[in-house]
Design an enzyme around this catalytic site. Sequence first.
Site, PDB file in Angstrom:
ATOM      1  N   ASP A 275     -20.119 -41.853  -6.704  1.00  0.00           N
ATOM      2  CA  ASP A 275     -18.801 -41.456  -6.224  1.00  0.00           C
ATOM      3  C   ASP A 275     -18.043 -40.773  -7.357  1.00  0.00           C
ATOM      4  OD1 ASP A 275     -16.430 -41.096  -4.950  1.00  0.00           O
ATOM      5  OD2 ASP A 275     -16.059 -43.201  -4.487  1.00  0.00           O
TER       6      ASP A 275
ATOM      7  N   SER B   1     -32.798 -35.515  -1.843  1.00  0.00           N
ATOM      8  CA  SER B   1     -34.030 -35.329  -2.616  1.00  0.00           C
ATOM      9  C   SER B   1     -34.891 -36.576  -2.567  1.00  0.00           C
ATOM     10  CB  SER B   1     -33.762 -35.016  -4.100  1.00  0.00           C
ATOM     11  OG  SER B   1     -32.957 -33.889  -4.237  1.00  0.00           O
TER      12      SER B   1
END
Length: 820
Positions: free
Chosen positions: A334, A262
């Site tokens: 993560d 994005s």
Amino acid sequence: MVLVFRWLFRISVFCVSLVVLGLLITYYLASRSLPDYDKTLPVSGITADIEIVRDNAAVPHIMALSDRDAFFGLGYAHAQDRLWQMTVLRRTVQGRLSEIFGTRTVEIDTMLRRLDLYPLAVQSLQHQDAATLDALEAYSAGVNARINEINSSSLGRGAPELFLFEAPIAPWQPADSIAMIKLMALQLSGHMREEILRARTSLLLDDAARLSDILPDSPGRGVAALPKYADLVPGALPRFATNQVLPDFLSTIPEPGLAGASNAWAAAPERSAGRGTLLANDPHLELTAPSIWYLARLQLADGGVIGGTIPGIPAILVGRSEKIAWGITSSYMDDQDLHIEELNPDNPEEYRTPDGFKPFVTRKTIINIKDAAPVTLTLRWTDNGPVLPRSSFDIESILPQNHVASLSWTALSDKDTSMSGAIGLMSATSVENALDVSRSYIAPSQNLVLIDEERVAMKLVGAMPRRDPGHQSRGRLPSPGWIAANRWQGMLPYSSNPEFLAPQGGIVGNTNNKSIDAPFPNHVSYDWGDTQRVQRWQGLMQGRKVHTRDSFIEAQLDTVSITARTLLPLIGRDLWFTGEAAAEGTPERQRQRALDLLANWNGEMNEHLPEPLIYAAWLRALQERLIRDDLGQLADRFRHVEPLFIERVFRNVDGAAKWCDVIRSIKVESCSDISRLALDDALIWIEEHHGSALESLRWGDAHSATHRHATLGEVPLLHFFMNIKQSTSGGDHTLLRGRTSGVDPEPFANVHGGAYRGVYDFADPDSSVFIISTGQSGHFLSRHYEDLGQLWRRGEYIPMSLDVGLARAASVGITRLVKP
């Protein structure tokens, strides 16, 4: 003879008549499910009448006297236009696709059952706040009102696909919507696949130092907020500059490189020509028909809110209200760790923990399969998370004997309040209020970019795992699950998530780039989604002292590849002006012609130009030659060109030029040799697929966006009606991102991009604009199935106004839901 001819003619006429009759019956049955936007319908479960005004793009403006009725209206509108899409998404997250699609979806169902997402969504329901529970119940009632209408009025089962697949539609439940967010988290999380790929690559490479070449870390300190323009350009005049760039510098779990992406950026009033805040956002997801996005406007008690929704979720996920606007990008935090679990050699129903062997938590589940016997699975959980199938995602290739793999993941929460965060954001009245509401987000993790009338901000939202500083792999590789230091230790507090509030330079943004440079375990991530687009973005943002809505649109649609501008001088430096004149028709002459075109190219990935195709084919062939002899079949997993790898090799960073030498040849090849051979490979491929006239090539012919129907996109004949195909500009590393497939026979097909685009201007809120990549309707016979697609392809938008009078002025229908 005449008699034979007559009978043959009669039989032909009869057969043609049968075909025509069959087509007419098919059309009639399919057309029964076309939604009627102009009607009055009595429904139960509402407190007052609801009015759904469809503007000329079929965007529903839902006018209600209470929030509950507004969410009811949204549920009804979603089910009117996207019932099949909602059905398939719900069955996906429930692990029940095989009930209608048979054996070909058993693997997907198996994975989703093992992840247990739907039961976790059911458990999370009780942890939502009261306003969210009310919204979920009202939304479900709205969906079910449409289902009841379909059943009572014989409206063609609600969607044409339901004639082809026997898929009874159960009533919508509030937990179904929470499960949709968990499915979205799955589609946006790619760290598990990256860990497996890194592990497999490290096992193959003899030189461990080469791992940082092919899987490089993102360089730099991180970019989130830009410095003050005056500090960068002392004495700059208050005028618009020309665009500048910086100098050289159906699987549910995404493949590496195809997780969510994005762009989003915002400007404060001091960086806006209209003295109002600005925000641009284009979330990147797989291109489908219909689009995953659906445009809608709700009238809530706190005011109007408008933007992009995902059918099945009762919230404006990206958009604006009267007070704030918000956009999202994938944060690349993560949020997943793969653990290797050792089985007890004396009892395979136990696994090793820091305190000795412990039994798995188990539960049986049955997958019912169309036209086949059901399959019984035994689901197993460890302290670290669910046990995954050895056969999925190359897991077996990294597992020792007598071991299994389990997954730790933030979305595996039974107290997931992400839905409360999404619902609450729509009623936020300021940037600070929105930041506070967003502490409820768990997964997927996103960068939330915000503006109100005065300030801009960016905040990483979503739960961040607390890892031990002594973690053996720091979350980069699958690690032994029985070592305490490798196990998660809960979640970090929301206050530790990176935040950029009212930066001095007046501009914040993210292109999935590295946003901070903090030491482990507060590092957010080692694997980021972009190292290239951010360079172009920085140049465009700092190339102007002030911005407008149109300059933000210009940046959103920018097709210049900073990667091409950087890499071409490197890989072609020994080829541009070397070599003797070559005769026409020879490979040498074709190579010279290609180099001449590229030498005069500015890096613009325009669909009408030949240079982008030559460049893309050259880079793909070059990476293939560099890695194939080192990695063998594993090279197939590197489907996209890694610019940092190419740059490291051709700049010989830490000896990376070693990749140029072909291991199996006696000769020591130079990088110039490999570059020349790769260009010849590319030209041969181009000739075989697109012809030999280089000047006549079009990038758009190879980089076509195929919005594929999820279930009928591969069916002969039907795919002509269901899929939407368009020539497009952009590429893997342009702000107008069109991620290529990387897979033959169409490696440059545009498969992943900004299916929603929005630009919001608080200097004049009603001048804000948005667009989606297809149309509002999921019904292929509707004129709204693809009507917005051509606007999207051309870089055009439709108005994003909260003025209901404008919607009424050009409406295609008004639906009134009334109390019986």
